[in-house]
Every structure is written in structure tokens, then in C-alpha cells.
Write a protein that holds these residues in place. Sequence first.
Motif, PDB file in Angstrom:
ATOM      1  N   ARG A   4       1.338  -1.056   0.163  1.00 44.84           N
ATOM      2  CA  ARG A   4       0.367  -0.220  -0.292  1.00 44.84           C
ATOM      3  C   ARG A   4       0.745   0.889  -0.005  1.00 44.84           C
ATOM      4  N   PHE A   7       2.561   1.597  -3.234  1.00 47.03           N
ATOM      5  CA  PHE A   7       1.084   1.936  -4.571  1.00 47.03           C
ATOM      6  C   PHE A   7       1.088   3.470  -4.574  1.00 47.03           C
ATOM      7  N   LEU A   8       0.840   3.922  -2.737  1.00 47.65           N
ATOM      8  CA  LEU A   8       0.660   5.080  -2.870  1.00 47.65           C
ATOM      9  C   LEU A   8       1.502   6.960  -3.028  1.00 47.65           C
ATOM     10  N   LEU A  11       1.567   6.915  -6.951  1.00 49.16           N
ATOM     11  CA  LEU A  11       0.354   7.092  -7.204  1.00 49.16           C
ATOM     12  C   LEU A  11       1.109   9.533  -7.089  1.00 49.16           C
ATOM     13  N   ALA A 168      -3.838  -1.497  -8.627  1.00 48.89           N
ATOM     14  CA  ALA A 168      -4.985  -0.685  -7.777  1.00 48.89           C
ATOM     15  C   ALA A 168      -5.652  -2.262  -7.150  1.00 48.89           C
ATOM     16  N   GLU A 173      -8.635   3.272  -4.362  1.00 45.38           N
ATOM     17  CA  GLU A 173      -7.729   3.469  -5.300  1.00 45.38           C
ATOM     18  C   GLU A 173      -7.945   3.220  -6.648  1.00 45.38           C
ATOM     19  N   GLN A 176      -8.907   7.361  -7.820  1.00 45.57           N
ATOM     20  CA  GLN A 176      -7.986   8.077  -7.668  1.00 45.57           C
ATOM     21  C   GLN A 176      -7.415   8.208  -8.798  1.00 45.57           C
TER      22      GLN A 176
END
Length: 272
Positions: A4, A7-8, A11, A168, A173, A176
Motif C-alpha cells: 500500500r 502504491f500510494l 501515485l 489497484a 485506489e 483516484q
Amino acid sequence: MSYRFSFLFSLLVLFSACERDMQNVAHEDVAMEESYEPDVMAGNSDELQSNGIPVQNLHLIKEADIKYETKNLEESAQAINALTARLGGYISSEKANQNGYRKEILYTLRIPSAQFEKAMAGIGEGVQHFDRREIKTRDVSEEYVDVESRIKSAQEIEARLLKLLDRAKNVEEILQVEQKLGQVRSEIERAQGRMKYLKDRIALSSIEVHIYQELEKEVIDTDEPNRFVIAIKDGWTGFTAFVLILIRLWPLMILTALFIFAFKRFRKKTVK
């Protein structure tokens, strides 16, 4: 947890890149609209070469505006149509107008840029005097390269967002990424639209041609004897019309006279 966070972080990096690119795009679009004025005049090839850029590698938009009088509007119009077709161009608009003293046609020609000089020579052939003859050349090389770069950059961001979309794991997610993907695709479409406009204007030059022909003015005869004769004729016509009306109304006039005579006799008898 590490997934996570990764990924964040990815992003966030992409979002920052997108925001920065879009802010640059907004500033550049405003600057381009404000500065989209003729900056290179025709005939300045020496100046272009002195900057170290070969003229043939530049992206130029050529425009011209011509106005002149012709003795025969129809023949001149046919010549312009024939010249345009011969050079591989077309007439994008044509507007004709005529009044009591002049008839005119306003053309907008789109001519392949390679044939621009031939078109100008052909249109001006045999013209002794131009009311207006303006030639402008805009150098849009910098904008062209910049738009091209923006498209490539936005497409790369789009590809990375699509990879993130595949990674995602939940609805939040996905939403977004899809929101940012929509913004990037809008920017790509806008930049591609601008590129299409630039390519069209570079490939085809625009030439405004305004031709007109002066008409002979009608001579109005104002001799006093003629006006006097016309007045007598008009008066006689009015008099004969009045007499004809009286002739048509004679039965009514006789009846009216008899009624008045009978009424007066009746009053006399009543008074006695």
C-alpha cells in the motif's frame, strides 16, 4: 502494508508530475495565445539563417491580404478560381456583394505553402495598383516542438497510470487513478487538437483576396423644360380623372338636386 505504501508513493509521484505538467500547459497556452502575432516578416530569410536554424527546418505559417480594382469582375474571379485549382488549393469562403456603384467578391484561399509565392505572383499578375497588399509569415517552430513534447510526455504519464490502475486493489485506489487518468487524457486531446491546427495552418497558407469593379453611375436628367412638361402632363391626367369621376356620379347628383328641391317646397307649404 509495504504494498500500500509503494502504491500510494507511486501515485503521489505521478500526481505531482501531472499537476506540474498541467500547470505548465495552462501557463504556456495563455502565453501562446497572447504572443500569437506575426514575429517574422516575409523576406527575412537571412535573419533566420543567421540564428543558426536552416529555413527549411522551420515551421512557418504564411498569410496574405490583397485588395485591388479590376475592370472585369467576372474574368478576374474566373482567373482566381483557375489559379487556385491549378496550384492544388481550394476556396474556403466566397462572399459577393453589389450596390449601385460597385460590385465585389471577397475570397479566402487555402493554398499549399510550397505554392504560396506562385499564388501571390498569379493573383497580382496584370494588376497596376493594389489598394492593399500585406504578406505575413509566423514562425511557430518553438510552439510546434513544445506541443509535440507535451503530447509525448502526457502519453508516457498515461501509460504509467494505466499500469497503476492494473495494480489497484480497491475501489478507492481505482477511482483516484481514473480521475487523474481522465485529466491526462483531456490534456492529450487538447494538445493533439492544437497540433492538428498548427499542421493545417503550416501546410496550407491563407490568402484573403478582395476584388471589386466600379460601376458607371446613372445620369439623371434634371432639365427644367422636361420637368415643366412632366408637370403639365401630370396636371392634365389629374383633371381628366376628376371629370370622369363626375360623369360616373351624375345619377347621384340629379337625385340629390331633386331631393333638395322637394325639401324646400315642403318647408314653404308648412310655413304657410
